[in-house]
Enzyme design. Structure first.
Site, PDB file in Angstrom:
ATOM      1  N   ASP A 124     -15.326   2.643   6.531  1.00 56.57           N
ATOM      2  CA  ASP A 124     -14.210   3.543   6.220  1.00 56.57           C
ATOM      3  C   ASP A 124     -14.601   4.493   5.092  1.00 56.57           C
ATOM      4  O   ASP A 124     -14.255   5.676   5.119  1.00 56.57           O
ATOM      5  CB  ASP A 124     -12.960   2.749   5.826  1.00 56.57           C
ATOM      6  CG  ASP A 124     -11.837   3.684   5.394  1.00 56.57           C
ATOM      7  OD1 ASP A 124     -11.358   4.451   6.250  1.00 56.57           O
ATOM      8  OD2 ASP A 124     -11.473   3.687   4.203  1.00 56.57           O
ATOM      9  N   ARG A 158     -14.405  12.786   6.816  1.00 59.11           N
ATOM     10  CA  ARG A 158     -13.113  13.361   7.242  1.00 59.11           C
ATOM     11  C   ARG A 158     -12.601  14.357   6.210  1.00 59.11           C
ATOM     12  O   ARG A 158     -12.044  15.400   6.561  1.00 59.11           O
ATOM     13  CB  ARG A 158     -12.070  12.246   7.437  1.00 59.11           C
ATOM     14  CG  ARG A 158     -12.277  11.450   8.720  1.00 59.11           C
ATOM     15  CD  ARG A 158     -11.373  10.236   8.764  1.00 59.11           C
ATOM     16  NE  ARG A 158      -9.966  10.557   8.610  1.00 59.11           N
ATOM     17  CZ  ARG A 158      -9.062   9.726   8.092  1.00 59.11           C
ATOM     18  NH1 ARG A 158      -9.406   8.530   7.674  1.00 59.11           N
ATOM     19  NH2 ARG A 158      -7.800  10.106   7.989  1.00 59.11           N
ATOM     20  N   LYS A 182      -8.615  -1.858   5.807  1.00 59.47           N
ATOM     21  CA  LYS A 182      -8.790  -2.317   4.422  1.00 59.47           C
ATOM     22  C   LYS A 182      -7.771  -3.404   4.080  1.00 59.47           C
ATOM     23  O   LYS A 182      -8.090  -4.374   3.391  1.00 59.47           O
ATOM     24  CB  LYS A 182      -8.657  -1.130   3.457  1.00 59.47           C
ATOM     25  CG  LYS A 182      -9.895  -0.223   3.504  1.00 59.47           C
ATOM     26  CD  LYS A 182      -9.718   1.032   2.696  1.00 59.47           C
ATOM     27  CE  LYS A 182      -8.824   2.022   3.382  1.00 59.47           C
ATOM     28  NZ  LYS A 182      -8.791   3.355   2.850  1.00 59.47           N
ATOM     29  N   HIS A 228       0.853  -1.182   0.000  1.00 57.41           N
ATOM     30  CA  HIS A 228       0.000   0.000   0.000  1.00 57.41           C
ATOM     31  C   HIS A 228       0.891   1.235   0.000  1.00 57.41           C
ATOM     32  O   HIS A 228       1.966   1.229   0.581  1.00 57.41           O
ATOM     33  CB  HIS A 228      -0.873  -0.009   1.260  1.00 57.41           C
ATOM     34  CG  HIS A 228      -1.818   1.140   1.339  1.00 57.41           C
ATOM     35  ND1 HIS A 228      -2.989   1.195   0.626  1.00 57.41           N
ATOM     36  CD2 HIS A 228      -1.765   2.302   2.046  1.00 57.41           C
ATOM     37  CE1 HIS A 228      -3.612   2.327   0.878  1.00 57.41           C
ATOM     38  NE2 HIS A 228      -2.897   3.021   1.743  1.00 57.41           N
ATOM     39  N   SER A 247      -7.829   3.408   9.225  1.00 59.07           N
ATOM     40  CA  SER A 247      -8.438   3.404   7.896  1.00 59.07           C
ATOM     41  C   SER A 247      -7.633   2.497   6.951  1.00 59.07           C
ATOM     42  O   SER A 247      -8.185   1.609   6.286  1.00 59.07           O
ATOM     43  CB  SER A 247      -8.472   4.847   7.366  1.00 59.07           C
ATOM     44  OG  SER A 247      -8.669   4.891   5.985  1.00 59.07           O
TER      45      SER A 247
HETATM   46  N1  URA Z   1      -5.305   6.378   2.956  1.00 60.86           N
HETATM   47  C1  URA Z   1      -6.357   5.741   3.529  1.00 60.86           C
HETATM   48  O1  URA Z   1      -6.780   4.690   3.080  1.00 60.86           O
HETATM   49  N2  URA Z   1      -6.913   6.311   4.613  1.00 60.86           N
HETATM   50  C2  URA Z   1      -6.498   7.455   5.150  1.00 60.86           C
HETATM   51  O2  URA Z   1      -7.048   7.888   6.128  1.00 60.86           O
HETATM   52  C3  URA Z   1      -5.406   8.103   4.535  1.00 60.86           C
HETATM   53  C4  URA Z   1      -4.820   7.539   3.431  1.00 60.86           C
END
Ligand code: URA
Length: 406
Positions: free
Chosen positions: A158, A165, A184, A79, A180
């Site tokens: 999320d 947010r 995932k 990621h 967050s």
């Molecule tokens: N990437 C994400 O998936 N969530 C965040 O809060 C910031 C970057």
């Protein structure tokens, strides 16, 4: 239990129990908690933070809000917190696949100045990006790579919270970012995860201090869920590759996969090596040798071709615009900086990104940087090619600030 007491507790920097967090966050998803109440709670969290236990609990609540993936073998995932010219995924996945290391990844679209892997892959005509669970598993077994656009069912909480947010100045809370991201990743079923934390003016995380803090939160959450997480912190003051724009970035990834040594090569090898060393339980240096060899002997390129073809993609049809504007210097000197932020903004203006969710993008446009920091340039020398869909595009002085020349 009521939401006002919960907001007040966090405002006073007190600990919230699993039940209280679940009441607030699941209530938001089921619409019994209003936007303004969740906004107040998010702001209290942003100001006062969350403890490790609260963050683990919130991550679990996020994961449990939707479907989860699991595999009959250990798989890797990577990621990035989002960068300019960040095409690392398209290089790392084939490196791993060529070494028989399975990698399963849910990817997102870009929003604003940072591009998303889904958009890049969609610039390959025919490529199938929305996979069912069955197709995802099938691709993992056939290609050692499964990559799909993130489904609406994966951590829906999320998605709802992130949208809020985004408009309530609460994106920069480190525990919220960590839960967050990790929710995932854990819901996607990986056992080994590398997270590339981008740090700099073109990134969500601006300072090294915050990047270190986020790194600790991510690895700690991983430990809490029995998932091995390694992070790296990479500078995002400058673009990660010389191409910014969807089709252009795919073409640059292909060059790297064919063995060309660029800035994108080194970061891709770094990310791949961390995953190889975790998966095979070997020293990082040995993993680096394997990753480098897979780029040199074409095995990563072959794995890429096999995967793209099996997903219906036709690489011979990747198209960049044939309308090219030459970006020229207005003075002579040495290039002291290439601004990631300015490149991102300019690429967005050319049409390669989107300002609002669902906006159309032009895969064929973007920027090809022709010079590096440290290069000497003459006046009126071409320093970048701008691939545009309209040669009459009005470029302002600010648009041209991608290079600093002293
Ligand atoms: N990437 C994400 O998936 N969530 C965040 O809060 C910031 C970057």
């Amino acid at each position: 239990m009521n939401i006002i007491d919960i907001i007040n507790k966090k405002r006073l920097n007190k600990h919230l129990s699993y039940e209280e967090l679940s009441f607030a966050f699941n209530g938001y998803l089921s619409k019994t908690i209003e936007d303004y109440q969740m906004s107040a709670l998010l702001m209290a969290i942003t100001i006062n933070g969350l403890s490790y236990e609260e963050t683990l609990n919130l991550t679990k609540i996020f994961i449990d809000s939707g479907e989860t993936y699991s595999f009959d073998k250990k798989v890797c995932d990577k990621h990035s917190t989002g960068g300019i010219g960040d095409t690392v995924t398209l290089v790392v996945l084939p490196i791993l696949a060529s070494l028989n290391i399975p990698v399963a990844k849910m990817s997102g679209r870009g929003l604003g100045i940072t591009g998303g892997t889904v958009d890049k892959l969609e610039s390959i005509p025919g490529f199938k990006i929305n996979l069912t669970k069955e197709e995802f598993l099938d691709s993992l077994n056939k290609n050692n790579i499964a990559l799909s656009s993130q489904t609406d069912n994966l951590v829906p909480l999320d998605k709802a919270i992130y949208a809020l947010r985004d408009v309530t100045a609460t994106t920069e809370s480190i525990p919220l970012i960590a839960s967050s991201i990790m929710s995932k990743k854990i819901a996607s079923g990986a056992s080994y995860i590398v997270i590339d934390i981008k740090c700099g003016e073109g990134a969500l995380i601006k300072t090294n201090n915050d990047a270190e803090l986020l790194s600790k939160w991510l690895t700690d959450i991983g430990s809490g869920f029995n998932v091995e997480v390694k992070t790296l912190i990479t500078n995002m003051d400058e673009p990660l590759s010389t191409s910014i724009g969807n089709a252009l970035e795919v073409l640059e990834a292909i060059e790297v996969l064919k063995g060309k040594d660029t800035k994108l090569t080194s970061i891709s090898i770094e990310v791949a090596s961390l995953l190889i060393s975790m998966y095979e339980n070997i020293p990082l240096e040995d993993a680096k040798i394997k990753a480098t060899a897979s780029l040199k002997d074409n095995s990563a390129y072959n794995a890429f071709n096999k995967w793209i073809t099996s997903m219906g993609g036709d690489l011979s049809k990747v198209k960049v615009s044939n309308k090219i504007l030459k970006l020229k210097t207005n003075k002579a000197g040495t290039i002291t900086k290439i601004s990631a932020l300015a490149c991102g903004k300019l690429a967005l203006k050319l049409g390669s990104g989107r300002l609002t969710k669902g906006a159309n993008i032009d895969y064929s446009v973007g920027i090809k940087l022709l010079k590096n920091v440290g290069d000497n340039v003459e006046v009126n020398e071409t320093i970048a090619d701008l691939y545009v869909n309209n040669l009459d595009i009005n470029l302002t002085k600010e648009d041209l600030n991608i290079y600093k020349i002293s």
